[in-house]
Design an enzyme around this catalytic site. Structure first.
Site, short mmCIF file in Angstrom:
data_model
loop_
_atom_site.label_atom_id
_atom_site.label_comp_id
_atom_site.label_asym_id
_atom_site.label_seq_id
_atom_site.Cartn_x
_atom_site.Cartn_y
_atom_site.Cartn_z
N LYS A 53 -40.75 62.44 -39.02
CA LYS A 53 -39.74 61.68 -39.78
C LYS A 53 -38.35 62.02 -39.27
CE LYS A 53 -42.60 61.16 -43.85
NZ LYS A 53 -43.16 61.78 -45.04
N GLN A 97 -41.51 65.65 -49.65
CA GLN A 97 -42.83 65.57 -49.02
C GLN A 97 -43.90 66.07 -49.99
OE1 GLN A 97 -43.50 64.34 -45.79
NE2 GLN A 97 -45.60 64.48 -46.51
N ASP A 120 -38.99 56.43 -51.25
CA ASP A 120 -40.45 56.39 -51.32
C ASP A 120 -40.94 55.42 -52.39
OD1 ASP A 120 -42.06 57.70 -49.54
OD2 ASP A 120 -41.90 59.66 -50.51
#
Ligand code: NAP
Length: 299
Positions: A53, A97, A120
């Protein structure tokens, strides 16, 4: 094999290239979109994801802020960091995460993220907005699946779509997106009766289960588009391992009209969509929610 192979790797590369053009347009106006990634602990798979990422964020010209915290970080300390990132004007997107260590309440942490920076799409407010058919950041993996489906099929309206799996991360948002595209959507799960018969109804089948090669060739309507979200690591006799999806690829490819491979299908789309969501969040937060003359509008 008759199915068209859907090349997610190539599509993701094209998307990142278009995003880089847009980012350059913003940077020329003094705005650099920024993505903060928070990793707690040393989970090996998470470390690889975070590394990828960060690298891809920088490649498209965005600022990357990486926060690596030890596994024994307290929930209070993590929440304090989220509050700092919420207030930091250079941060447009915040990604925590998952999975978090068991000592931390992941739901509480996700709820602490500013919904405007929730790239997200996991904040309850954004989950609700998507369910209500309102504009919202969409979880990256289902967004990637939708982009691939629209690329292959064009207009999705009226098609029968079967989503196997009802997780908050993939199955449910996938179903909401397909409904928003006016598909007739069925969500199947572990308690579904006669799953092969249900799947056979689908012009579109999205498998997000986590069971290697579960979806068989004779479950598929001829010509259907099949999206395989599954990532299952299988050990080989020589000690190595390989990734296989939730779909029995060779069997299904003989019947389907189009299919994503594993790897190289949905996987590469997830990070590209994270960058897409970060750019969108940046535009909205900083008042650039209109097409830039210097760059193509991706969203
Ligand atoms: P999850 O939270 O474990 O959900 C799995 C879903 O599959 C559940 O809804 C479960 O039903 C259903 N299921 C389990 N066994 C079934 C069966 N025999 N028949 C029908 N349905 C069954 O998993 P997830 O997070 O959604 O992930 C699914 C897969 O996608 C995993 O392999 C994961 O690694 C992969 N994934 C890939 C990406 C990517 O970037 N490509 C991103 C996220 C996830 P119940 O609800 O009834 O238990």
């Amino acid at each position: 094999m008759s199915a068209r192979i859907i090349d997610g790797k190539a599509f993701a590369a094209g998307l990142r290239a278009r995003l880089a053009v847009e980012v350059a347009g913003l940077v020329a106006r003094g705005v650099t979109p920024g993505l903060a990634v928070v990793l707690v602990g040393e989970d090996p798979a998470s470390q690889v994801y975070v590394r990828n990422k960060t690298a891809q964020t920088r490649e498209v010209g965005m600022a990357s802020f990486e926060h690596r915290l030890p596994a024994d970080t307290s929930e209070a300390a993590l929440l304090a960091l989220i509050r700092v990132l919420n207030r930091n004007d250079g941060v447009d997107g915040i990604l925590v995460q998952l999975p978090l260590p068991a000592s931390i309440d992941a739901a509480r942490v996700l709820e602490a993220v500013d919904p405007a920076k929730d790239v997200d799409g996991f904040h309850p407010l954004n989950v609700g907005r998507l369910a209500a058919g309102l504009d919202a950041p969409v979880p990256c993996t289902p967004l990637g699946c939708l982009m691939l489906l629209k690329d292959v099929l064009g207009d999705l309206a009226g098609r029968e779509a079967v989503v196997i799996g009802r997780s908050t991360i993939v199955g449910k948002p996938m179903a909401a997106l397909l409904l928003r595209e006016s598909c007739t959507v069925t969500i199947a799960h572990s308690r579904t009766r006669d799953l092969p018969a249900v799947v056979r109804r689908g012009d579109i089948v999205v498998a997000a289960v986590g069971k290697p090669a579960m979806v068989r060739g004779d479950w598929i309507k001829p010509g259907a588009a099949v999206i395989d979200v599954g990532i299952n690591r299988m050990s080989l006799p020589d000690g190595k391992s390989r990734l296989i999806g939730d779909v029995a690829f060779d069997e299904v490819a003989a019947v389907a009209g189009a299919i994503t491979p594993v790897p190289g299908g949905v996987g590469p789309m997830t990070i590209a969509c994270l960058l897409h969501n970060t750019l969108t969040a940046c535009r909205k937060r900083r008042g650039f929610d209109f097409p830039l003359p210097s760059g193509e509008r991706v969203g």
